[in-house]
Design an enzyme around this catalytic site. Sequence first.
Site, PDB file in Angstrom:
ATOM      1  N   ARG A 170     -35.555 -14.948  82.657  1.00 30.97           N
ATOM      2  CA  ARG A 170     -35.764 -15.766  83.750  1.00 30.97           C
ATOM      3  C   ARG A 170     -37.223 -16.314  83.882  1.00 30.97           C
ATOM      4  O   ARG A 170     -38.072 -15.760  83.101  1.00 30.97           O
ATOM      5  CB  ARG A 170     -35.351 -15.150  85.016  1.00 30.97           C
ATOM      6  CG  ARG A 170     -36.254 -13.868  85.503  1.00 30.97           C
ATOM      7  CD  ARG A 170     -35.732 -13.395  86.690  1.00 30.97           C
ATOM      8  NE  ARG A 170     -36.562 -12.194  87.181  1.00 30.97           N
ATOM      9  CZ  ARG A 170     -36.611 -11.397  87.981  1.00 30.97           C
ATOM     10  NH1 ARG A 170     -35.613 -11.710  88.838  1.00 30.97           N
ATOM     11  NH2 ARG A 170     -37.374 -10.154  88.327  1.00 30.97           N
ATOM     12  N   GLU A 196     -37.461  -8.611 100.015  1.00 30.40           N
ATOM     13  CA  GLU A 196     -37.246  -7.814  99.343  1.00 30.40           C
ATOM     14  C   GLU A 196     -37.825  -6.265  99.382  1.00 30.40           C
ATOM     15  O   GLU A 196     -39.131  -6.462  99.496  1.00 30.40           O
ATOM     16  CB  GLU A 196     -37.415  -8.048  97.650  1.00 30.40           C
ATOM     17  CG  GLU A 196     -36.521  -9.230  97.167  1.00 30.40           C
ATOM     18  CD  GLU A 196     -36.927  -9.474  96.004  1.00 30.40           C
ATOM     19  OE1 GLU A 196     -37.555  -8.672  95.320  1.00 30.40           O
ATOM     20  OE2 GLU A 196     -36.980 -10.700  95.179  1.00 30.40           O
ATOM     21  N   HIS A 243     -31.395  -0.100  88.723  1.00 38.71           N
ATOM     22  CA  HIS A 243     -32.239  -0.405  90.023  1.00 38.71           C
ATOM     23  C   HIS A 243     -31.044  -0.005  91.094  1.00 38.71           C
ATOM     24  O   HIS A 243     -29.991  -0.382  91.206  1.00 38.71           O
ATOM     25  CB  HIS A 243     -32.287  -1.901  89.990  1.00 38.71           C
ATOM     26  CG  HIS A 243     -33.004  -2.064  91.218  1.00 38.71           C
ATOM     27  ND1 HIS A 243     -33.046  -2.284  92.498  1.00 38.71           N
ATOM     28  CD2 HIS A 243     -34.301  -2.667  90.762  1.00 38.71           C
ATOM     29  CE1 HIS A 243     -34.148  -2.461  93.157  1.00 38.71           C
ATOM     30  NE2 HIS A 243     -34.884  -3.001  92.274  1.00 38.71           N
ATOM     31  N   GLU A 296     -31.351  -5.020  84.855  1.00 39.89           N
ATOM     32  CA  GLU A 296     -31.802  -4.215  86.266  1.00 39.89           C
ATOM     33  C   GLU A 296     -30.604  -3.079  86.374  1.00 39.89           C
ATOM     34  O   GLU A 296     -30.478  -2.653  87.654  1.00 39.89           O
ATOM     35  CB  GLU A 296     -32.140  -5.060  87.511  1.00 39.89           C
ATOM     36  CG  GLU A 296     -33.122  -5.863  87.143  1.00 39.89           C
ATOM     37  CD  GLU A 296     -33.686  -6.749  88.230  1.00 39.89           C
ATOM     38  OE1 GLU A 296     -32.753  -6.838  89.280  1.00 39.89           O
ATOM     39  OE2 GLU A 296     -34.835  -7.488  88.417  1.00 39.89           O
ATOM     40  N   GLN A 297     -30.137  -2.638  85.136  1.00 38.39           N
ATOM     41  CA  GLN A 297     -28.930  -1.613  85.441  1.00 38.39           C
ATOM     42  C   GLN A 297     -29.524  -0.468  86.217  1.00 38.39           C
ATOM     43  O   GLN A 297     -28.644   0.291  86.901  1.00 38.39           O
ATOM     44  CB  GLN A 297     -28.515  -1.032  83.953  1.00 38.39           C
ATOM     45  CG  GLN A 297     -27.683  -2.181  83.490  1.00 38.39           C
ATOM     46  CD  GLN A 297     -27.428  -1.760  82.128  1.00 38.39           C
ATOM     47  OE1 GLN A 297     -28.137  -1.755  81.347  1.00 38.39           O
ATOM     48  NE2 GLN A 297     -25.989  -1.544  81.791  1.00 38.39           N
ATOM     49  N   ASN A 336     -37.616 -17.714  92.974  1.00 41.72           N
ATOM     50  CA  ASN A 336     -38.022 -16.535  93.200  1.00 41.72           C
ATOM     51  C   ASN A 336     -39.293 -16.092  92.971  1.00 41.72           C
ATOM     52  O   ASN A 336     -39.587 -16.316  91.649  1.00 41.72           O
ATOM     53  CB  ASN A 336     -36.966 -15.597  92.223  1.00 41.72           C
ATOM     54  CG  ASN A 336     -36.972 -14.036  92.200  1.00 41.72           C
ATOM     55  OD1 ASN A 336     -37.035 -13.618  93.377  1.00 41.72           O
ATOM     56  ND2 ASN A 336     -37.400 -13.734  91.060  1.00 41.72           N
ATOM     57  N   GLU A 337     -39.903 -15.566  93.820  1.00 40.57           N
ATOM     58  CA  GLU A 337     -41.122 -14.928  93.514  1.00 40.57           C
ATOM     59  C   GLU A 337     -42.026 -15.824  92.951  1.00 40.57           C
ATOM     60  O   GLU A 337     -42.538 -15.491  91.898  1.00 40.57           O
ATOM     61  CB  GLU A 337     -41.180 -13.497  92.934  1.00 40.57           C
ATOM     62  CG  GLU A 337     -40.682 -12.403  93.990  1.00 40.57           C
ATOM     63  CD  GLU A 337     -40.958 -10.801  93.042  1.00 40.57           C
ATOM     64  OE1 GLU A 337     -40.956 -10.781  91.955  1.00 40.57           O
ATOM     65  OE2 GLU A 337     -40.935  -9.869  94.125  1.00 40.57           O
ATOM     66  N   TRP A 381     -38.395  -1.036  86.954  1.00 37.52           N
ATOM     67  CA  TRP A 381     -39.117  -1.471  86.059  1.00 37.52           C
ATOM     68  C   TRP A 381     -40.771  -0.925  86.235  1.00 37.52           C
ATOM     69  O   TRP A 381     -41.541  -1.216  85.604  1.00 37.52           O
ATOM     70  CB  TRP A 381     -39.261  -3.031  86.440  1.00 37.52           C
ATOM     71  CG  TRP A 381     -39.541  -3.103  88.109  1.00 37.52           C
ATOM     72  CD1 TRP A 381     -38.309  -3.757  88.830  1.00 37.52           C
ATOM     73  CD2 TRP A 381     -40.636  -2.913  89.001  1.00 37.52           C
ATOM     74  NE1 TRP A 381     -39.027  -3.532  90.316  1.00 37.52           N
ATOM     75  CE2 TRP A 381     -40.286  -3.103  90.168  1.00 37.52           C
ATOM     76  CE3 TRP A 381     -41.876  -2.701  88.754  1.00 37.52           C
ATOM     77  CZ2 TRP A 381     -41.009  -3.120  91.332  1.00 37.52           C
ATOM     78  CZ3 TRP A 381     -42.743  -2.313  89.935  1.00 37.52           C
ATOM     79  CH2 TRP A 381     -42.284  -2.603  91.243  1.00 37.52           C
TER      80      TRP A 381
HETATM   81  C1  GAL Z   1     -38.255  -8.453  92.207  1.00 40.05           C
HETATM   82  C2  GAL Z   1     -37.555  -9.789  92.012  1.00 40.05           C
HETATM   83  C3  GAL Z   1     -36.096  -9.564  92.116  1.00 40.05           C
HETATM   84  C4  GAL Z   1     -35.716  -8.217  91.280  1.00 40.05           C
HETATM   85  C5  GAL Z   1     -36.585  -7.184  91.734  1.00 40.05           C
HETATM   86  C6  GAL Z   1     -36.156  -5.836  91.179  1.00 40.05           C
HETATM   87  O1  GAL Z   1     -39.687  -8.560  91.658  1.00 40.05           O
HETATM   88  O2  GAL Z   1     -38.036 -10.587  92.840  1.00 40.05           O
HETATM   89  O3  GAL Z   1     -35.548 -10.668  91.616  1.00 40.05           O
HETATM   90  O4  GAL Z   1     -36.015  -8.613  89.885  1.00 40.05           O
HETATM   91  O5  GAL Z   1     -37.842  -7.326  91.448  1.00 40.05           O
HETATM   92  O6  GAL Z   1     -36.843  -4.628  91.622  1.00 40.05           O
END
Ligand code: GAL
Length: 692
Positions: free
Chosen positions: A133, A334, A385, A382-383, A171-172, A342
């Site tokens: 992305r 968020e 998460h 992001e599995q 997004n961000e 991550w």
């Molecule tokens: C953020 C991002 C989200 C998602 C999230 C996961 O930085 O805006 O789309 O990836 O991290 O923690």
Amino acid sequence: MKKLIFTLLCACLTTGMLFAQPAWFNDKDLTLTGAYYYPEHWDESQWERDFKQMHELGFEFTHFAEFAWAQLEPEEGKYDFTWLDKAVALADKYQLKVIMCTSTATPPVWLSRKYPEILIKQEDGTILDHGARQHASFASPVYRELSYKMIEKLAQHYGNDPRIIGWQLDNEPAVQFDYNPAAEVAFRQFLRNKYHNNIKEVNDAWGTAFWSEVYSSFDEITLPKTAQMFMNHHQILDYRRFAAGQTNDFLNEQCLLIKKHARNQWVTTNYIPNYDEGHIGGSPDLDFVSYTRYMVYGDNEGIGRRGYRVGNPLRIAFANDFFRPVQGTYGVMELQPGQVNWGSINPQPLPGAVRLWLWSVFAGGSDFTCTYRYRQPLYGTEQYHYGIVNTDGTTITPGGREFEQFMKEIKQLRTQAKAREVKPADYRARRTAILFNHENAWSIERQKQNRTWNTMAHVEKYYRTLKSFGAPVDIINESKDLSQYPVVIAPAYQMADKALVDRWTEYVKQGGNLVLTCRTAQKDRYGRLPEAPFGSMIDELTGNEMEFYDLLLPEEPGKYVMDGKEYTWNTWGEILKPGKDCHTWGKYIEEFYEGKPAISTRKLGKGSITYVGIDSTDGALEKDVLKKLYAELNIPVMDLPYGVTMEYRNGLGIVLNYSDKPYSFTLPAGAKALIGTTDIPTAGVLVFALKQ
Ligand code: GAL
């Protein structure tokens, strides 16, 4: 009628109402809570079950279409909103309002294949590609045009839909350091506009006489290369301004397109609080700014051995105080509900920490918090998460339970909360602004002069002290009116001009109390040194002259003594020659300039100016200087230990404990605990009502 107006006026005066009530949110709601949901990730047969459970847990809104461009426009010019219509209708069935997103962070593959010129090019020549992305260049006219077409269709479709409360752009959105040829063309155009199409002006601004850097035409200018460590830093300054502008323009243009069609829907975006990127607040048509915040990701920025499970005590507070002043309100888009995928290490948050963060966001005056994310993904990057529910889609995670508890507590408080600005007089009396301009950090970081200098750490020494005072802090830029703050602190404000120094002087003469710190006003806005004694732009204001500055090795710090107490320093120390009406605070010891001061204060007009020309090792000196100053000014302060913060809103006091020890809080006279007790455990929260 007259009586009513008088009563209202008195209420405003006694509560210190400074902002009008934000039009988009209802004070009576206190705050709204929502969760991200990606209908396109899940079988349609599960949507209703999920929204029902989301509603039963207490969520009031959800968040759609953030990364769904491929589903919204599967072929160029062919749009499909039927699936999204179904999801919006089902969310509505369970009283969930929707935040709609513009999905520009994930262009579909047809776009990258047909128009490869949209892809970001990195400095080393790598061209980013489809499959992740955020690989499209904000400087690409083609990408912008295709984004705007898709956004306008979406806005036409949903702009008049009362089920949609607002919009999140991209997004961000960060500042891209992008070497796409379109960025280079745009940079030259930016310079042409800024320097009146006159290459001589560029040469003067960038000091290109140095090292034969002189340009004879705009077309010779390229994007500065970070690989060259001695690259002209005046050029880098302009490049960073340009790059921030690209992001801001892209967002603002998106916003204006939506506003063409939207009725009663707000527009914001979800910034990562990267304070030094310089773009937050730079898209003037956004209704307010929001941020994303993650607290547990493997680094121990917290207190104690397991502090990483709770997180940095001031991480949310600083973001609140940075985002709120931009437009008077903010939301958090968020907030992690549990482990992320991550981090360098992804531990479990301490039980209670998720709720602590929710209350921390609330304490700063937010209008909503959204959690990332409702369901844990079964595939994709992001599995690992966490979500509000587990991989089975229904089992509530521990963080999900903490969200549930918070939402219950908020609903309980709604029945008795007061207007937003009902706050006690002593709290309002210590209201302080920190004047911040990311450009100072950019400039200083290129010429630190001492490898241990850290501009943000310098700012934080003042911020941390203010939070220990229990002071409401606004981190503001120069567009704001200083006169509303009894104290303004401008730390290491390196780049200045006469107009700013005149404003500072006027603020002080009219009764303001200004604190300037080391490295301030040493350069002009191009980052050049004025042809005058070094640092002398503020001499008339401070009453001092600077003899010289010194920098020491961290292994062998220097000593400064004030009121009999010794402090250590090494990154930066100025040696002042104070004027007759200046009072000096403390002196250097054990150096060849032993006995000379770095700190001075004096009255000027109805106010005061304090100059702190030294950066201490651990912030102890900065803390004692502010304590001394606030005592002289008769401003009442608290003395909260690091890790405990407190704020007021809606007639409620909120005390948060990020430390590894319980904290015992003494309620103000007549106050009543509503949530929690005055013995606050680690990750605990106390909410109390002010005396009626
Ligand atoms: C953020 C991002 C989200 C998602 C999230 C996961 O930085 O805006 O789309 O990836 O991290 O923690």
